[in-house]
Design an enzyme around this catalytic site. Structure first.
Site, PDB file in Angstrom:
ATOM      1  N   SER A  14     -93.546  65.259 -11.763  1.00 58.34           N
ATOM      2  CA  SER A  14     -93.031  63.933 -12.553  1.00 58.34           C
ATOM      3  C   SER A  14     -91.596  63.306 -11.787  1.00 58.34           C
ATOM      4  O   SER A  14     -90.706  63.998 -11.705  1.00 58.34           O
ATOM      5  CB  SER A  14     -92.665  64.431 -13.825  1.00 58.34           C
ATOM      6  OG  SER A  14     -91.851  63.462 -14.819  1.00 58.34           O
ATOM      7  N   HIS A  39     -96.746  61.644 -11.445  1.00 56.57           N
ATOM      8  CA  HIS A  39     -96.463  61.553 -12.820  1.00 56.57           C
ATOM      9  C   HIS A  39     -95.664  60.518 -13.141  1.00 56.57           C
ATOM     10  O   HIS A  39     -94.331  60.779 -12.802  1.00 56.57           O
ATOM     11  CB  HIS A  39     -96.597  62.819 -13.417  1.00 56.57           C
ATOM     12  CG  HIS A  39     -96.811  62.709 -15.163  1.00 56.57           C
ATOM     13  ND1 HIS A  39     -97.858  62.705 -15.646  1.00 56.57           N
ATOM     14  CD2 HIS A  39     -95.716  62.830 -15.922  1.00 56.57           C
ATOM     15  CE1 HIS A  39     -97.537  62.609 -17.010  1.00 56.57           C
ATOM     16  NE2 HIS A  39     -96.270  62.801 -17.119  1.00 56.57           N
ATOM     17  N   ASP A  41     -93.492  58.726 -16.013  1.00 50.80           N
ATOM     18  CA  ASP A  41     -93.139  59.004 -17.514  1.00 50.80           C
ATOM     19  C   ASP A  41     -92.468  57.598 -17.891  1.00 50.80           C
ATOM     20  O   ASP A  41     -91.088  57.212 -17.814  1.00 50.80           O
ATOM     21  CB  ASP A  41     -92.087  60.112 -18.046  1.00 50.80           C
ATOM     22  CG  ASP A  41     -92.864  61.331 -17.611  1.00 50.80           C
ATOM     23  OD1 ASP A  41     -93.781  61.467 -18.516  1.00 50.80           O
ATOM     24  OD2 ASP A  41     -92.592  62.244 -16.940  1.00 50.80           O
ATOM     25  N   MET A  43     -90.575  55.597 -21.113  1.00 49.30           N
ATOM     26  CA  MET A  43     -90.177  55.832 -22.246  1.00 49.30           C
ATOM     27  C   MET A  43     -89.352  54.482 -22.880  1.00 49.30           C
ATOM     28  O   MET A  43     -88.845  54.119 -21.939  1.00 49.30           O
ATOM     29  CB  MET A  43     -89.340  56.943 -22.229  1.00 49.30           C
ATOM     30  CG  MET A  43     -89.734  58.086 -21.595  1.00 49.30           C
ATOM     31  SD  MET A  43     -88.457  59.548 -21.511  1.00 49.30           S
ATOM     32  CE  MET A  43     -89.436  60.672 -20.980  1.00 49.30           C
ATOM     33  N   HIS A  72     -97.615  57.981 -17.752  1.00 44.96           N
ATOM     34  CA  HIS A  72     -97.849  58.210 -19.071  1.00 44.96           C
ATOM     35  C   HIS A  72     -97.041  57.734 -19.999  1.00 44.96           C
ATOM     36  O   HIS A  72     -95.611  57.473 -20.115  1.00 44.96           O
ATOM     37  CB  HIS A  72     -97.188  59.891 -19.090  1.00 44.96           C
ATOM     38  CG  HIS A  72     -96.868  60.717 -20.273  1.00 44.96           C
ATOM     39  ND1 HIS A  72     -96.068  61.697 -20.457  1.00 44.96           N
ATOM     40  CD2 HIS A  72     -97.475  60.249 -21.783  1.00 44.96           C
ATOM     41  CE1 HIS A  72     -96.282  61.904 -21.638  1.00 44.96           C
ATOM     42  NE2 HIS A  72     -96.769  61.287 -22.469  1.00 44.96           N
ATOM     43  N   MET A  74     -95.030  56.783 -23.143  1.00 44.68           N
ATOM     44  CA  MET A  74     -94.346  57.459 -24.329  1.00 44.68           C
ATOM     45  C   MET A  74     -93.678  55.967 -25.004  1.00 44.68           C
ATOM     46  O   MET A  74     -92.470  55.791 -25.025  1.00 44.68           O
ATOM     47  CB  MET A  74     -93.282  58.301 -24.066  1.00 44.68           C
ATOM     48  CG  MET A  74     -94.050  59.625 -23.614  1.00 44.68           C
ATOM     49  SD  MET A  74     -92.919  60.643 -22.952  1.00 44.68           S
ATOM     50  CE  MET A  74     -93.212  60.294 -21.202  1.00 44.68           C
ATOM     51  N   MET A 143     -99.333  67.887 -24.779  1.00 43.20           N
ATOM     52  CA  MET A 143     -97.680  68.097 -24.430  1.00 43.20           C
ATOM     53  C   MET A 143     -97.278  69.509 -24.907  1.00 43.20           C
ATOM     54  O   MET A 143     -97.744  70.023 -25.815  1.00 43.20           O
ATOM     55  CB  MET A 143     -97.001  67.007 -25.444  1.00 43.20           C
ATOM     56  CG  MET A 143     -96.990  65.714 -25.052  1.00 43.20           C
ATOM     57  SD  MET A 143     -96.588  65.094 -23.251  1.00 43.20           S
ATOM     58  CE  MET A 143     -94.879  65.879 -23.311  1.00 43.20           C
ATOM     59  N   ASP A 181     -98.221  69.048 -19.778  1.00 49.92           N
ATOM     60  CA  ASP A 181     -96.922  68.066 -19.710  1.00 49.92           C
ATOM     61  C   ASP A 181     -95.709  68.834 -20.269  1.00 49.92           C
ATOM     62  O   ASP A 181     -95.531  68.629 -21.363  1.00 49.92           O
ATOM     63  CB  ASP A 181     -96.968  66.829 -19.765  1.00 49.92           C
ATOM     64  CG  ASP A 181     -95.869  65.795 -19.022  1.00 49.92           C
ATOM     65  OD1 ASP A 181     -95.043  66.212 -18.532  1.00 49.92           O
ATOM     66  OD2 ASP A 181     -96.015  64.656 -19.580  1.00 49.92           O
TER      67      ASP A 181
HETATM   68  C1  DX5 Z   1     -91.507  64.668 -21.209  1.00 44.50           C
HETATM   69  C2  DX5 Z   1     -92.253  64.181 -19.998  1.00 44.50           C
HETATM   70  C3  DX5 Z   1     -92.465  65.103 -18.851  1.00 44.50           C
HETATM   71  C4  DX5 Z   1     -91.242  65.599 -18.150  1.00 44.50           C
HETATM   72  C5  DX5 Z   1     -91.793  66.873 -17.487  1.00 44.50           C
HETATM   73  O1  DX5 Z   1     -91.108  63.927 -21.863  1.00 44.50           O
HETATM   74  O2  DX5 Z   1     -93.501  63.628 -20.355  1.00 44.50           O
HETATM   75  O3  DX5 Z   1     -93.401  64.710 -17.739  1.00 44.50           O
HETATM   76  O4  DX5 Z   1     -90.888  64.796 -17.025  1.00 44.50           O
HETATM   77  O5  DX5 Z   1     -90.405  67.392 -17.147  1.00 44.50           O
HETATM   78  P1  DX5 Z   1     -90.301  69.094 -16.761  1.00 44.50           P
HETATM   79  O6  DX5 Z   1     -91.228  69.510 -15.828  1.00 44.50           O
HETATM   80  O7  DX5 Z   1     -89.113  69.220 -16.109  1.00 44.50           O
HETATM   81  O8  DX5 Z   1     -90.363  69.853 -18.126  1.00 44.50           O
HETATM   82 ZN    ZN Z   2     -95.166  63.031 -18.890  1.00 44.40          ZN
END
Ligand code: DX5
Ligand code: ZN
Length: 222
Positions: A14, A39, A41, A43, A72, A74, A143, A181
Site C-alpha cells: 500500500s 494498492h 488508498d 480517502m 481502494h 474510501m 477490512m 487490508d
Molecule cells: C487503511 C488502508 C490500508 C492501509 C494498510 O485504511 O485501507 O490499505 O494502507 O496499511 P498497513 O498495512 O500499514 O496496516
Molecule cells: Zn486499502
C-alpha cells in the site's frame, strides 16, 4: 500484465506507507521488490477521517510504471468520482458497500469501463451486506482494521467473514479474489490465508521494511 486468479497469492504493497516526498522511487522500489499489485488508498476526509490522494497521483503512477493498480476508494460518493479513477488508469476499483451509492450500478459501471470491480466491507459491517453482490465482483475486500490510517493492528475477529465469503464462492461456483487490508505482516498473513484470503495488502510491513523484497517474500511464503 499477468492475469491472476484467486488460487494465486497476490501481494499488494500500500502506497500509503511510502515516503510521499519520493513517490516515483518508492513505486520503483516496490516493483523491483516483487510486488504483484500496487494498492492505492483514496480517502476523502468524509467516508474516513483522513485525506490521502486522488486521480492525479494515480495517473502519474500509471503513466510512468507498469504494475497492476489496485485502487481502494474510501470515499462517500464513489459513483460521482468513478470516471476520473477509470481515466487515471486504474486496473481494479474497489468501492465500499457502506458508501452512499447504488452498489450494483457502480459495480456495473466499473466493469463496463473495462476495469475489475471490488467490493469492500468494514469490520463492523456484517457479511450479509455484500452477499447480494458477490456474483458481480472480481474481488471482495475484507477490512482487517477500521479504514483511515496505516499502521493499525490486525483484527482477527473478522476472519469468519472471509470463511463465509470462501464458502459462498465455492457453493455458487463464483470466481473472485478475497483481499485482506490492514495490519498485514508475515505473522497475520497465515490466519488470513487459512481463512481463504489470497490477496494481501501490506503497507507498513513492506514499505517501511529494511529489505522490501524479503518482506514481500516472507508474506508470500508465510
Ligand atoms: C487503511 C488502508 C490500508 C492501509 C494498510 O485504511 O485501507 O490499505 O494502507 O496499511 P498497513 O498495512 O500499514 O496496516
Ligand atoms: Zn486499502
Amino acid at each position: 500484465m499477468i492475469e491472476r486468479t484467486y488460487t494465486d497469492r497476490v501481494i499488494a504493497p500500500s502506497l500509503l506507507a511510502a515516503d510521499f516526498s519520493r513517490i516515483q522511487e518508492e513505486v520503483s522500489k516496490a516493483i523491483k521488490a516483487g510486488a504483484d499489485w500496487l494498492h492505492l488508498d483514496v480517502m476523502d476526509g468524509h467516508f474516513v477521517d483522513n485525506i490521502s490522494f486522488g486521480p492525479a497521483i494515480i495517473n502519474a503512477i500509471h503513466e510512468t510504471n507498469d504494475i497492476f493498480l489496485d485502487v481502494h476508494l474510501m470515499i462517500s460518493r464513489p459513483d460521482h468520482y468513478l470516471d476520473r479513477f477509470v481515466e487515471a488508469g486504474s486496473d481494479l476499483i474497489t468501492v465500499h458497500v457502506e458508501a452512499e451509492h447504488d452498489v450494483r450500478e457502480t459495480l456495473r459501471r466499473i466493469k463496463a469501463a473495462g476495469c475489475q470491480a471490488g467490493l469492500a466491507l468494514n469490520p463492523a459491517t456484517p457479511f450479509s451486506e455484500v452477499e447480494p453482490f458477490l456474483s458481480d465482483i472480481d474481488l471482495f475486500l475484507c477490512m482487517t482494521v477500521v479504514p483511515g490510517f496505516g499502521g493499525q493492528s490486525f483484527m482477527p475477529e473478522v476472519m469468519p467473514k472471509i470463511v463465509a465469503a470462501e464458502e459462498y464462492r465455492e457453493k455458487h461456483g463464483l470466481n473472485f479474489h478475497i483481499q485482506v487490508d490492514g495490519g498485514l505482516t508475515k505473522e497475520t498473513a497465515p490466519p488470513s490465508y487459512q481463512a481463504g484470503a489470497n490477496v494481501i495488502v501490506a503497507g507498513s510491513s513492506t514499505f517501511k521494511a529494511d529489505d522490501m523484497a524479503l518482506a514481500i517474500q516472507e508474506i508470500r511464503e508465510a
